[in-house]
Design a protein around this motif. Structure first.
Motif, short mmCIF file in Angstrom:
data_model
loop_
_atom_site.label_atom_id
_atom_site.label_comp_id
_atom_site.label_asym_id
_atom_site.label_seq_id
_atom_site.Cartn_x
_atom_site.Cartn_y
_atom_site.Cartn_z
N UNK A 23 0.90 -1.21 -0.04
CA UNK A 23 0.05 0.21 -0.05
C UNK A 23 0.85 1.14 0.02
N UNK A 24 0.34 2.26 -0.61
CA UNK A 24 0.95 3.62 -0.63
C UNK A 24 1.10 4.10 0.69
N UNK A 25 2.09 4.93 1.27
CA UNK A 25 2.37 5.15 2.72
C UNK A 25 1.26 6.30 3.05
N UNK A 30 -2.15 11.33 2.01
CA UNK A 30 -2.35 12.84 2.43
C UNK A 30 -2.26 14.28 1.29
N UNK A 31 -0.98 13.95 0.64
CA UNK A 31 -0.75 14.78 -0.33
C UNK A 31 -1.76 14.83 -1.43
N UNK A 32 -2.26 13.56 -1.93
CA UNK A 32 -3.32 13.53 -2.89
C UNK A 32 -4.56 14.35 -2.42
N UNK A 33 -4.80 13.87 -1.19
CA UNK A 33 -5.94 14.74 -0.49
C UNK A 33 -5.74 16.30 -0.53
N UNK A 34 -4.64 16.63 0.10
CA UNK A 34 -4.16 18.09 -0.04
C UNK A 34 -2.96 18.22 -0.56
N UNK A 35 -2.77 18.81 -1.86
CA UNK A 35 -1.64 19.14 -2.23
C UNK A 35 -0.37 19.88 -1.83
N UNK A 48 5.13 24.23 -0.82
CA UNK A 48 5.15 23.91 -2.40
C UNK A 48 3.72 23.14 -2.57
N UNK A 49 3.68 22.91 -3.74
CA UNK A 49 2.47 22.18 -4.35
C UNK A 49 2.88 20.74 -4.81
N UNK A 50 2.39 19.69 -4.26
CA UNK A 50 2.57 18.31 -4.63
C UNK A 50 1.79 17.73 -5.52
N UNK A 51 2.43 16.82 -6.30
CA UNK A 51 1.58 16.25 -7.35
C UNK A 51 2.32 14.81 -7.88
N UNK A 52 1.44 13.85 -8.29
CA UNK A 52 2.10 12.75 -8.51
C UNK A 52 2.69 12.93 -10.10
N UNK A 53 3.86 12.58 -10.17
CA UNK A 53 4.73 12.40 -11.46
C UNK A 53 3.63 11.75 -12.70
N UNK A 54 3.55 12.34 -13.84
CA UNK A 54 2.77 11.68 -14.94
C UNK A 54 4.05 10.46 -15.35
N UNK A 55 3.20 9.55 -16.01
CA UNK A 55 4.29 8.33 -16.47
C UNK A 55 5.53 8.69 -17.03
N UNK A 56 5.40 9.76 -18.22
CA UNK A 56 6.59 10.16 -18.63
C UNK A 56 7.53 10.90 -17.69
N UNK A 57 7.14 11.49 -16.95
CA UNK A 57 8.03 12.43 -15.83
C UNK A 57 8.81 11.26 -14.79
N UNK A 58 7.87 10.33 -14.66
CA UNK A 58 8.40 9.27 -13.78
C UNK A 58 9.49 8.59 -14.30
#
Length: 95
Positions: A23-25, A30-35, A48-58
């Motif tokens: 499972x994700x930590x 929490x970051x997904x809920x509030x970036x 800062x503002x957090x976001x999950x990297x797109x597949x290409x960025x990852x």
């Protein structure tokens, strides 16, 4: 939460590996809920503002993250989930 990080220009890149557990930590959830985050490195804090990297960025960041901490490769092998890479982008100085 103390984390290993990759400095990428003015961005901070984090890995939500949780040691390869299934499972994700919670901090990632929490970051997904509030970036909106505050990141402190040494004595400097930044909003800062957090976001999950797109597949290409990852894909582009993952080799650099493995150079930083090779165990991420093992963690990815141990889990069926794609380990999220989080990009934190500055929105202002805190202190």
């Amino acid at each position: 939460v103390p984390l290993c990080y990759l400095a990428d220009d003015d961005r901070i890149v984090l890995v939500a590996s949780q040691g390869g557990l299934p499972n994700d930590p919670q901090w990632y959830k929490n970051l997904v809920a509030d970036p909106s985050v505050e990141i402190q490195i040494g004595t400097r804090s930044r909003r800062m503002s957090a976001r999950t990297a797109a597949e290409s960025e990852r894909g582009a960041l993952w080799p650099r993250l493995l150079d930083l901490y090779a165990d991420y490769a093992s963690y990815q092998e141990w889990t069926d989930r794609t380990i999220p890479v989080v990009i934190c982008e500055p929105i202002g100085e805190v202190a």
